[in-house]
Design a protein around this motif. Structure first.
Motif, short mmCIF file in Angstrom:
data_model
loop_
_atom_site.label_atom_id
_atom_site.label_comp_id
_atom_site.label_asym_id
_atom_site.label_seq_id
_atom_site.Cartn_x
_atom_site.Cartn_y
_atom_site.Cartn_z
N TYR A 49 0.87 -1.17 0.00
CA TYR A 49 0.00 0.00 0.00
C TYR A 49 0.91 1.23 0.00
O TYR A 49 2.01 1.20 0.56
N TYR A 50 0.43 2.28 -0.62
CA TYR A 50 1.16 3.55 -0.67
C TYR A 50 0.26 4.64 -0.12
O TYR A 50 -0.88 4.77 -0.55
N LEU A 51 0.78 5.39 0.83
CA LEU A 51 0.05 6.49 1.42
C LEU A 51 0.77 7.77 1.01
O LEU A 51 1.98 7.91 1.26
N LEU A 52 0.07 8.67 0.35
CA LEU A 52 0.68 9.92 -0.07
C LEU A 52 0.75 10.86 1.13
O LEU A 52 -0.24 11.09 1.81
N THR A 53 1.94 11.39 1.39
CA THR A 53 2.18 12.27 2.52
C THR A 53 2.83 13.56 2.05
O THR A 53 3.23 13.67 0.88
N SER A 54 2.98 14.50 2.96
CA SER A 54 3.63 15.76 2.59
C SER A 54 5.08 15.48 2.21
O SER A 54 5.68 14.50 2.66
N ARG A 55 5.63 16.35 1.41
CA ARG A 55 7.00 16.14 0.96
C ARG A 55 8.00 16.19 2.11
O ARG A 55 9.08 15.63 2.02
N SER A 68 -9.23 15.86 -3.19
CA SER A 68 -8.95 17.22 -3.66
C SER A 68 -7.44 17.43 -3.68
O SER A 68 -6.70 16.76 -2.95
N PRO A 69 -6.97 18.35 -4.53
CA PRO A 69 -5.53 18.61 -4.62
C PRO A 69 -4.95 18.99 -3.26
O PRO A 69 -5.57 19.74 -2.50
N GLY A 70 -3.79 18.44 -2.96
CA GLY A 70 -3.11 18.77 -1.71
C GLY A 70 -3.54 17.95 -0.51
O GLY A 70 -2.95 18.05 0.56
N THR A 71 -4.56 17.09 -0.67
CA THR A 71 -4.99 16.23 0.43
C THR A 71 -3.96 15.12 0.58
O THR A 71 -3.76 14.32 -0.33
N LEU A 72 -3.29 15.08 1.73
CA LEU A 72 -2.22 14.11 1.97
C LEU A 72 -2.37 13.48 3.34
O LEU A 72 -2.97 14.06 4.25
N CYS A 73 -1.82 12.28 3.50
CA CYS A 73 -1.87 11.56 4.78
C CYS A 73 -0.93 12.19 5.79
O CYS A 73 0.20 12.53 5.45
N ARG A 74 -1.40 12.27 6.99
CA ARG A 74 -0.53 12.73 8.07
C ARG A 74 0.29 11.53 8.57
O ARG A 74 -0.24 10.43 8.72
N PRO A 75 1.58 11.73 8.82
CA PRO A 75 2.45 10.61 9.24
C PRO A 75 1.96 9.89 10.48
O PRO A 75 2.15 8.68 10.61
N GLU A 76 1.29 10.60 11.39
CA GLU A 76 0.82 9.93 12.61
C GLU A 76 -0.22 8.85 12.27
O GLU A 76 -0.38 7.88 13.01
N PHE A 77 -0.93 9.00 11.15
CA PHE A 77 -1.88 7.97 10.74
C PHE A 77 -1.14 6.72 10.30
O PHE A 77 -1.61 5.61 10.51
N VAL A 78 0.03 6.88 9.69
CA VAL A 78 0.84 5.73 9.29
C VAL A 78 1.32 5.01 10.54
O VAL A 78 1.28 3.78 10.61
N VAL A 79 1.75 5.75 11.53
CA VAL A 79 2.20 5.14 12.79
C VAL A 79 1.04 4.41 13.45
O VAL A 79 1.19 3.28 13.92
N ARG A 80 -0.13 5.03 13.46
CA ARG A 80 -1.34 4.40 14.03
C ARG A 80 -1.62 3.08 13.32
O ARG A 80 -1.91 2.06 13.95
#
Length: 187
Positions: free
Chosen positions: A99-105, A149-161
Motif C-alpha cells: 500500500y502507498y500512502l501519499l504524505t507531505s514532501r 482534492s488537490p493537496g490532500t495528503l496523509c498525516r504521518p501519525e496515521f501511518v504510525v497508528r
C-alpha cells in the motif's frame, strides 16, 4: 420531475468529473513530463511520478495493513483504511503487495524508521494509478482511499497508528489490537 432528477444527476457527475480532473492536474505536477504520464495512465492505468516535490509516499506491506484491518477482504480493508486515514489518500499495488500512502514532501525527512515501511521522498519515484481507477483488477494499482482534492495528503501519525494496529511496532499484536488502536488514537 424526471427532468429535475436527470439534471441533478448530471450536475453531480459533472462536479465529480471536474474534481477528478483537478486532482489529476495536481498529481501531474509531480511528473517529469505531464503528457507522458497522461499517456501512461491511458495505456497502463499507472504513471511514474516523482516524489519529494508535490508529495512523498510511505510504502507499507499489505500484510501489515491486513493485520490492522483484521481481514484481507478488499471492501473491509478499504473501510478500515478510510477510517484510519480519515479519508486521506492511499492506493494498493496488488503485484508488489504494498500500500502507498501519499504524505507531505517533508514527512519523515529527519529519518523515517517505522519497520516494514519505506518513505519515498526526493529522488524517489512511485507508480501512481489514474484517479479514475478505484477498483481492484483493472490495473496493477488502484485507489483504496481516493484523493478527493488537490493537496490532500496523509498525516504521518496515521501511518504510525496503522503500524501499531498492524503489530509492526510490537506495541500489541493480538486480535484486540486490530481496530482498537485506530479508534483509540482519535479519542
Amino acid at each position: 420531475m424526471i427532468g429535475e432528477r436527470a439534471s441533478e444527476v448530471s450536475g453531480t457527475m459533472t462536479a465529480h468529473a471536474e474534481r477528478e480532473l483537478t486532482v489529476e492536474h495536481w498529481l501531474l505536477s509531480a511528473a517529469r513530463d505531464a503528457e507522458t504520464a497522461r499517456a501512461e495512465w491511458a495505456s497502463h492505468g499507472v504513471a511514474l511520478l516523482r516524489c519529494g516535490s508535490t508529495f512523498s509516499a510511505i510504502r507499507i506491506s499489505a500484510s501489515v495493513v491486513h493485520q490492522a484491518a483484521g481481514t484481507e477482504t478488499p471492501e473491509a480493508v478499504a473501510a478500515c483504511l478510510n477510517a484510519a486515514l480519515e479519508g486521506e489518500p492511499a492506493f494498493l499495488d496488488r503485484y508488489a503487495k504494498r500500500y502507498y500512502l501519499l504524505t507531505s514532501r517533508s514527512a519523515g525527512t529527519l529519518g523515517w524508521c517505522l519497520p516494514n515501511t519505506e518513505r519515498l521522498g526526493f529522488g524517489g519515484y512511485v507508480g501512481v494509478p489514474s484517479v479514475r481507477i478505484r477498483q481492484s483488477g483493472v490495473t496493477r494499482a488502484h485507489w483504496v482511499v481516493p484523493v478527493e482534492s488537490p493537496g490532500t495528503l496523509c498525516r504521518p501519525e496515521f501511518v504510525v497508528r496503522l503500524g501499531i494496529a498492524g503489530g509492526i511496532l510490537g506495541a500489541r499484536s493480538t486480535v484486540s489490537a486490530r481496530l482498537t488502536p485506530l479508534e483509540e488514537s482519535r479519542a
